[in-house]
Scaffold this motif. Structure first.
Motif, PDB file in Angstrom:
ATOM      1  N   LEU A 115       0.834  -1.202   0.000  1.00 43.23           N
ATOM      2  CA  LEU A 115       0.000   0.000   0.000  1.00 43.23           C
ATOM      3  C   LEU A 115       0.871   1.254   0.000  1.00 43.23           C
ATOM      4  O   LEU A 115       0.580   2.226  -0.701  1.00 43.23           O
ATOM      5  CB  LEU A 115      -0.937  -0.001   1.212  1.00 43.23           C
ATOM      6  CG  LEU A 115      -1.911   1.164   1.315  1.00 43.23           C
ATOM      7  CD1 LEU A 115      -2.822   1.234   0.095  1.00 43.23           C
ATOM      8  CD2 LEU A 115      -2.729   1.037   2.590  1.00 43.23           C
ATOM      9  N   ALA A 116       1.961   1.221   0.746  1.00 42.06           N
ATOM     10  CA  ALA A 116       2.899   2.347   0.739  1.00 42.06           C
ATOM     11  C   ALA A 116       3.462   2.549  -0.667  1.00 42.06           C
ATOM     12  O   ALA A 116       3.619   3.692  -1.124  1.00 42.06           O
ATOM     13  CB  ALA A 116       4.019   2.108   1.741  1.00 42.06           C
ATOM     14  N   GLY A 117       3.739   1.448  -1.362  1.00 39.32           N
ATOM     15  CA  GLY A 117       4.236   1.550  -2.733  1.00 39.32           C
ATOM     16  C   GLY A 117       3.213   2.148  -3.677  1.00 39.32           C
ATOM     17  O   GLY A 117       3.547   2.981  -4.535  1.00 39.32           O
ATOM     18  N   VAL A 118       1.958   1.756  -3.538  1.00 38.32           N
ATOM     19  CA  VAL A 118       0.890   2.326  -4.375  1.00 38.32           C
ATOM     20  C   VAL A 118       0.760   3.818  -4.083  1.00 38.32           C
ATOM     21  O   VAL A 118       0.651   4.637  -4.999  1.00 38.32           O
ATOM     22  CB  VAL A 118      -0.457   1.603  -4.140  1.00 38.32           C
ATOM     23  CG1 VAL A 118      -1.611   2.351  -4.809  1.00 38.32           C
ATOM     24  CG2 VAL A 118      -0.390   0.173  -4.644  1.00 38.32           C
ATOM     25  N   ILE A 128       0.536  10.111  -3.390  1.00 33.13           N
ATOM     26  CA  ILE A 128      -0.387  10.501  -2.332  1.00 33.13           C
ATOM     27  C   ILE A 128       0.193  10.104  -0.978  1.00 33.13           C
ATOM     28  O   ILE A 128       0.989   9.176  -0.880  1.00 33.13           O
ATOM     29  CB  ILE A 128      -1.785   9.861  -2.494  1.00 33.13           C
ATOM     30  CG1 ILE A 128      -1.705   8.335  -2.469  1.00 33.13           C
ATOM     31  CG2 ILE A 128      -2.470  10.343  -3.748  1.00 33.13           C
ATOM     32  CD1 ILE A 128      -3.051   7.663  -2.368  1.00 33.13           C
ATOM     33  N   ASP A 129      -0.204  10.815   0.033  1.00 34.79           N
ATOM     34  CA  ASP A 129       0.172  10.512   1.415  1.00 34.79           C
ATOM     35  C   ASP A 129      -0.887   9.557   1.963  1.00 34.79           C
ATOM     36  O   ASP A 129      -2.029   9.962   2.195  1.00 34.79           O
ATOM     37  CB  ASP A 129       0.218  11.813   2.212  1.00 34.79           C
ATOM     38  CG  ASP A 129       0.586  11.647   3.665  1.00 34.79           C
ATOM     39  OD1 ASP A 129       0.437  10.527   4.221  1.00 34.79           O
ATOM     40  OD2 ASP A 129       1.006  12.642   4.286  1.00 34.79           O
ATOM     41  N   ILE A 130      -0.524   8.289   2.150  1.00 41.67           N
ATOM     42  CA  ILE A 130      -1.525   7.303   2.561  1.00 41.67           C
ATOM     43  C   ILE A 130      -2.040   7.561   3.970  1.00 41.67           C
ATOM     44  O   ILE A 130      -3.187   7.239   4.279  1.00 41.67           O
ATOM     45  CB  ILE A 130      -1.034   5.851   2.388  1.00 41.67           C
ATOM     46  CG1 ILE A 130       0.170   5.539   3.274  1.00 41.67           C
ATOM     47  CG2 ILE A 130      -0.749   5.554   0.931  1.00 41.67           C
ATOM     48  CD1 ILE A 130       0.543   4.063   3.312  1.00 41.67           C
ATOM     49  N   ILE A 131      -1.220   8.133   4.834  1.00 44.11           N
ATOM     50  CA  ILE A 131      -1.678   8.462   6.191  1.00 44.11           C
ATOM     51  C   ILE A 131      -2.727   9.567   6.114  1.00 44.11           C
ATOM     52  O   ILE A 131      -3.787   9.485   6.755  1.00 44.11           O
ATOM     53  CB  ILE A 131      -0.503   8.866   7.101  1.00 44.11           C
ATOM     54  CG1 ILE A 131       0.545   7.739   7.174  1.00 44.11           C
ATOM     55  CG2 ILE A 131      -1.005   9.268   8.486  1.00 44.11           C
ATOM     56  CD1 ILE A 131       0.021   6.416   7.699  1.00 44.11           C
ATOM     57  N   GLN A 132      -2.465  10.588   5.303  1.00 47.64           N
ATOM     58  CA  GLN A 132      -3.439  11.675   5.140  1.00 47.64           C
ATOM     59  C   GLN A 132      -4.723  11.151   4.509  1.00 47.64           C
ATOM     60  O   GLN A 132      -5.818  11.561   4.878  1.00 47.64           O
ATOM     61  CB  GLN A 132      -2.860  12.804   4.288  1.00 47.64           C
ATOM     62  CG  GLN A 132      -3.766  14.029   4.226  1.00 47.64           C
ATOM     63  CD  GLN A 132      -4.022  14.632   5.597  1.00 47.64           C
ATOM     64  OE1 GLN A 132      -3.093  14.914   6.343  1.00 47.64           O
ATOM     65  NE2 GLN A 132      -5.293  14.821   5.945  1.00 47.64           N
ATOM     66  N   ALA A 133      -4.603  10.219   3.560  1.00 47.70           N
ATOM     67  CA  ALA A 133      -5.797   9.626   2.940  1.00 47.70           C
ATOM     68  C   ALA A 133      -6.651   8.929   4.002  1.00 47.70           C
ATOM     69  O   ALA A 133      -7.877   9.013   3.974  1.00 47.70           O
ATOM     70  CB  ALA A 133      -5.395   8.646   1.839  1.00 47.70           C
ATOM     71  N   GLY A 134      -5.991   8.257   4.947  1.00 46.38           N
ATOM     72  CA  GLY A 134      -6.714   7.607   6.046  1.00 46.38           C
ATOM     73  C   GLY A 134      -7.425   8.623   6.931  1.00 46.38           C
ATOM     74  O   GLY A 134      -8.583   8.427   7.301  1.00 46.38           O
TER      75      GLY A 134
END
Length: 99
Positions: free
Chosen positions: A64-67, A73-79
């Motif tokens: 997921l970090a790779g995607v 995109i910042d995956i933490i911010q997306a969460g």
């Protein structure tokens, strides 16, 4: 999460597993994945030994970090954005119900 899916569903591994698969496929589709590529992936997964859940979770987070990186995109911010959106929807539903 308990507010949006209910406490019982939150503790039900089957519910959480199925919801995760749905969202994983949704992400695959959003990132341009092809429908005809899904079956070969399924066959590859099920042809291997079943991993421990903790190992599989780590693998998912790594990929997921790779995607997120590839999509810039910042995956933490997306969460956080998803949590905020869910809170706002629940607050709106509660406001509507209290009238």
């Amino acid at each position: 999460m308990a507010s949006s899916v209910g406490h019982e569903s939150l503790l039900d591994l089957n519910d959480r597993r199925d919801a995760f698969l749905y969202r994983a496929l949704e992400l695959y589709f959003a990132a341009g994945g092809a429908l005809d590529a899904i079956q070969p992936i399924i066959e590859k997964v099920y042809s291997q030994n079943k991993p421990r859940v903790d190992i599989a979770v780590g693998d998912v987070l790594y990929k997921l970090a790779g995607v997120g990186h590839a999509a810039d995109i910042d995956i933490i911010q997306a969460g956080y954005n998803k949590l905020d959106d869910t809170k706002q929807k629940l607050a709106g539903e509660n406001l509507h119900l209290s009238r």
